[in-house]
Scaffold this motif. Structure first.
Motif, mmCIF file in Angstrom:
data_model
loop_
_atom_site.group_PDB
_atom_site.id
_atom_site.type_symbol
_atom_site.label_atom_id
_atom_site.label_comp_id
_atom_site.label_asym_id
_atom_site.label_seq_id
_atom_site.Cartn_x
_atom_site.Cartn_y
_atom_site.Cartn_z
ATOM 1 N N MET A 193 0.862 -1.196 0.000
ATOM 2 C CA MET A 193 0.000 0.000 0.000
ATOM 3 C C MET A 193 0.895 1.241 0.000
ATOM 4 N N THR A 194 0.393 2.331 -0.524
ATOM 5 C CA THR A 194 1.179 3.560 -0.534
ATOM 6 C C THR A 194 1.122 4.238 0.837
ATOM 7 N N GLU A 195 2.076 5.147 1.071
ATOM 8 C CA GLU A 195 2.094 5.920 2.318
ATOM 9 C C GLU A 195 0.793 6.700 2.483
ATOM 10 N N GLU A 196 0.276 7.232 1.388
ATOM 11 C CA GLU A 196 -0.945 8.049 1.450
ATOM 12 C C GLU A 196 -2.127 7.225 1.959
ATOM 13 N N VAL A 197 -2.214 5.996 1.481
ATOM 14 C CA VAL A 197 -3.325 5.129 1.879
ATOM 15 C C VAL A 197 -3.222 4.769 3.369
ATOM 16 N N VAL A 198 -1.995 4.479 3.806
ATOM 17 C CA VAL A 198 -1.811 4.138 5.230
ATOM 18 C C VAL A 198 -2.167 5.355 6.086
ATOM 19 N N LEU A 199 -1.754 6.520 5.638
ATOM 20 C CA LEU A 199 -2.070 7.739 6.391
ATOM 21 C C LEU A 199 -3.588 7.959 6.459
ATOM 22 N N GLN A 200 -4.241 7.679 5.364
ATOM 23 C CA GLN A 200 -5.712 7.794 5.331
ATOM 24 C C GLN A 200 -6.351 6.868 6.380
#
Lengths: 613, 198
Positions: B164-171
């Motif tokens: 998963m991308t960093e953005e998705v994990v942050l979301q």
């Protein structure tokens, strides 16, 4: 909350998925006594009941929870009752006759089994309750199954007018996974049910005799439903030809079977059973006939295996049936992919896979312990002081206080089940010459402690019962109980005073102490031990994990005064203590400021930290 | 598992936020359109005991990671990595918080805590890569030591093992923490990523 999401996909805990499935079926009434691994079903209902407009209660025990919901289900409410596996034992008296009486609206009884005893006193296999009581049963394998089966379970129960057992295991209850959500139905409002009187609802012997054949007919109908149920299906796995090998499995074991067959690319036919009781005999017989060898993969007892063998014998099916009796699988503990892989491997002559090696570094143990500041530790310490020089027996009970079994407290000698501290104290007081102090918590006392206490008074037994009243049901996640002033829906509720209740049982010595006052607590326990009849000491101090507990100044060891006698670390043993070299210190980040250690210290070397000094 | 399976073992001590970290990874997997199974530990084990969670992203259905099958292990505490080392192989990435939570048996002298050198040597012998960080201090730097678990999620993300991308994990993090703590958790997440990459 994800469990109330409109639709789409959500990551739900198995226990949340059960609630969601019930909501999609229009559940209107839910009851429970908390118990791991079932607790989050009840807690989720508790959190949402007001909002969705349904009724929910934490009942005083599992038997009562079943009775309350049985009345709702016969009055037209789709109902759900959940409990841990051993809770079904408590409810069993009601359950077995309820099976005769049946229900009008769907009623699901969730039995959350705990293979491996993650949080339980045994690993009994409650599928036998389906056989014993004659109840239709569903067993989810995945979290999606948990939701779908709960929803469909209401339909099945209603068609049969028979309560349905939803049997789960820890790895379903406490696993989160992706769930496709459906639409929720509005619940039926409170007080709008209708009870139609019927003489067949009063199970006197003549009615029971009339009911039994009706029950058998319902089971025959249920078997016909199981034959065509979408939860019973054959799944073909593609891969290397392994001969005509089939696998019959249910519950979470299916997940391990599927993973192993996929990973090793083995071609096999798998009969996944979800509607497991009554067993769809035609379907299973056909499956057996289609294979030369069938491996039974199920955790705990050979429940499916023995039924399959009986069926094969009746129908003259010669297929080899392998499982627990042939040593392919164990009756012990929970399974995992490695265990299932080796079981399948034995059939397919695959080399056994060695388990992963544990570390060669010697690791210190880290068992669960009583929290820093836990009032139970203070009570235990006080009782130990009061008991000096006496031969003692400490029957204990189900709750956090069982953690007092560990040294150095070692305050637990005998345990069976909820309420057994009081019942066994009765027996020990007659059978031995020891002084007996039994421990149980407030919620456990309400649950199962009252009848044995009455028994003790009436039979003139002599022991001390310490009710550890921490104002909550702590171990299972801080649910309210009849001694607290909130009910399961968050409304104000009358708190039942323990003192009055205990006096009402005929106990003449009833005293309440705050265990954080050590000297007084020791004095009262000494007095109780000297009392010639049953004595009850209510040791009352709220669980330090409860929300809204007042913050108190932390404590520290004055190194100049400390004589390193180690009473605080080796006898009282609060986990906030640690050594720095030979200096004893208190970890400020976990000290709760309960002050008991300062009373334990013989040299008054432990003092409250002065704020702002 | 073969193919696109990513299995993450999280191990720690009751009260360290292991369960929340596992849930965040599960939510992130769903946001990325993947199948995921997360196993949790509840009940008695949470009272200061050793806690394990498993996050399995991919087609696997079983909630328990097979022995030698973990692609990564996130140790919220050093010895809790070793307690589950049977789940690792020579390819496993280890993300380890070097902040110790000393068991009571050690604090009071009845058992010994192994040296950090011994712990590191064992991990290096058995596993593929060790990413060690002072997650507790980094969380404190971000604004609260309570975000230690988010620093570790960041470090796991920074290791590059997650599908998963960093953005998705942050979301997913934002979905799981109270609104007023979003900023501090985002800082913690970024510090974790940075620590893993440096």
């Amino acid at each position: 909350m994800d469990v109330l999401a409109k639709g789409g996909k959500a990551l739900l805990l198995g226990n949340e998925a059960i609630v969601r499935g019930a909501l999609e079926a229009g559940v209107s009434f839910a009851t429970a006594y908390p118990g791991t691994p079932s607790s989050e079903i009840a807690d989720t209902f508790s959190a949402i009941a007001k909002e969705v407009g349904m009724y929910f209660e934490y009942s005083v025990n599992e038997k009562v929870s079943l009775e309350v919901a049985a009345a709702a289900a016969i009055s037209g409410y789709r109902s759900l009752t959940c409990m841990k596996h051993v809770g079904v034992n408590v409810a069993a008296d009601a359950l077995l006759t309820y099976a005769y009486v049946g229900c009008k609206s769907g009623h699901i009884i969730v039995s959350a089994d705990d293979p491996g005893c993650h949080s339980s006193q045994n690993e009994q296999d409650n599928r036998y309750y389906a056989t014993l009581a004659s109840l239709p049963m569903l067993e989810p394998s995945t979290i999606q199954d948990a939701k779908d089966m709960t929803k469909e379970g209401f339909e099945i129960s209603e068609k049969l007018s028979q309560p349905l057992l939803l049997r789960t295991t820890t790895r379903v209850n406490h696993t989160r996974s992706v769930v496709e959500l459906g639409e929720m139905k509005a619940p039926k409002p409170r007080g709008t049910g209708q009870f139609d009187k019927d003489s067949l609802l009063v199970t006197v012997p003549s009615v029971a005799r009339a009911r039994h054949p009706i029950l058998l007919k319902k089971m025959a109908d249920a078997e016909a439903m199981a034959e065509t149920s979408k939860f019973n299906k054959i799944i073909e796995f593609a891969g290397k030809n392994a001969g005509k090998v089939g696998i019959i499995t249910s519950g979470v074991s299916y997940c391990y079977v599927a993973d192993v067959l996929r990973e090793f690319g083995i071609a096999a036919r798998v009969l996944k059973l979800g509607f497991t009781h009554p067993m769809p005999r035609k379907m299973v017989a056909e499956f057996l006939k289609s294979c030369e060898t069938v491996l039974m993969v199920e955790e705990l007892e050979p429940w499916l295996e023995e039924q399959a063998k009986a069926l094969a014998y009746e129908q003259g099916i010669k297929t080899k049936i392998l499982g627990k009796s042939t040593g392919h699988f164990t009756r012990l503990y929970e399974y995992n992919t490695d265990i299932v892989r080796n079981g399948i491997g034995k059939v397919l002559s695959m080399p056994e896979q060695a388990p992963g090696e544990n570390t060669s570094v010697k690791l210190p143990s880290r068992p669960p312990i009583l929290c820093p500041g836990c009032p139970h530790r203070a009570t235990y310490y006080a009782v130990k002081q009061a008991a000096k020089g006496k031969s003692m027996i400490y029957p204990t009970d189900i709750g956090c206080y069982t953690l007092g079994r560990a040294p150095p407290l070692s305050m637990a000698d005998y345990l069976l089940c909820m309420g057994s501290s009081v019942g066994t104290a009765c027996g020990f007081s007659v059978a031995t010459n020891s002084t007996i102090v039994a421990f149980l918590g407030d919620s456990t006392f309400f649950h199962a402690g009252i009848p044995p206490l009455i028994n003790a008074v009436h039979n003139k037994e002599k022991f001390v019962l310490a009710i550890l009243d921490n104002r909550t049901t702590a171990m299972t996640g801080h649910q309210p109980n009849p001694g607290t002033d909130k009910d399961g829906m968050g409304y104000e509720a009358p708190a039942i005073p323990l003192e009055t209740l205990v006096k009402g049982c005929g106990v003449e010595f009833v005293k309440t102490v705050n265990p954080r006052n050590l000297k007084e607590t020791v004095r009262v326990f000494k007095e109780a031990m000297d009392f010639p009849k049953v004595a009850v000491v209510i040791s009352r101090s709220p669980c330090i994990l409860l929300k809204g507990i007042k913050k108190e100044p932390k404590y520290e060891v004055d190194q100049a005064t400390c004589k390193k006698c180690k009473v605080c670390t080796a006898q009282f043993a609060c986990p906030a203590f640690y050594y720095e070299g030979d200096k004893i210190k208190i970890d400020e980040s976990i000290c709760t400021g309960c002050s008991v250690c300062s009373q334990v210290c013989p040299f008054t070397a432990i003092k409250a930290k002065c704020e702002g000094c | 598992m073969t193919g696109k399976q990513t299995d993450i073992m999280l191990s720690g001590v009751g009260g360290q936020g292991t369960l929340l970290a596992a849930k965040i990874l599960g939510d992130a997997a769903i946001l990325a359109g993947k199948h995921v199974v997360v196993s949790e530990v509840h009940g008695m084990a949470q009272r200061g005991g050793s806690v394990e969670c498993m996050v399995r992203i991919g087609e696997a259905l079983g909630p328990i990671i097979p022995d030698k099958g973990a692609d990564a292990i996130v140790g919220f505490e050093p010895i809790e990595v070793l307690r589950y080392i049977q789940k690792t192989s020579g390819k496993t990435i280890v993300v380890m918080n070097s902040h110790k939570v000393v068991p009571f048996t050690v604090a009071t002298g009845s058992e010994k805590y192994p040296s950090m050198d011994e712990i590191r040597a064992e991990i290096k012998k058995r596993c593929g890569k060790l990413i060690e960080l002072e997650a507790y201090d980094l969380a404190f730097k971000a604004g609260t030591s309570l975000a230690t678990n988010i620093v570790l999620v960041g470090a796991l993300c920074g290791s590059g093992i997650l599908p998963m991308t960093e953005e998705v994990v942050l979301q997913a993090i934002k979905k799981n923490v109270p609104a007023k703590y979003v900023d501090v958790n985002e800082r913690a997440f970024r510090l974790g990523i940075q620590a893993a990459k440096s």
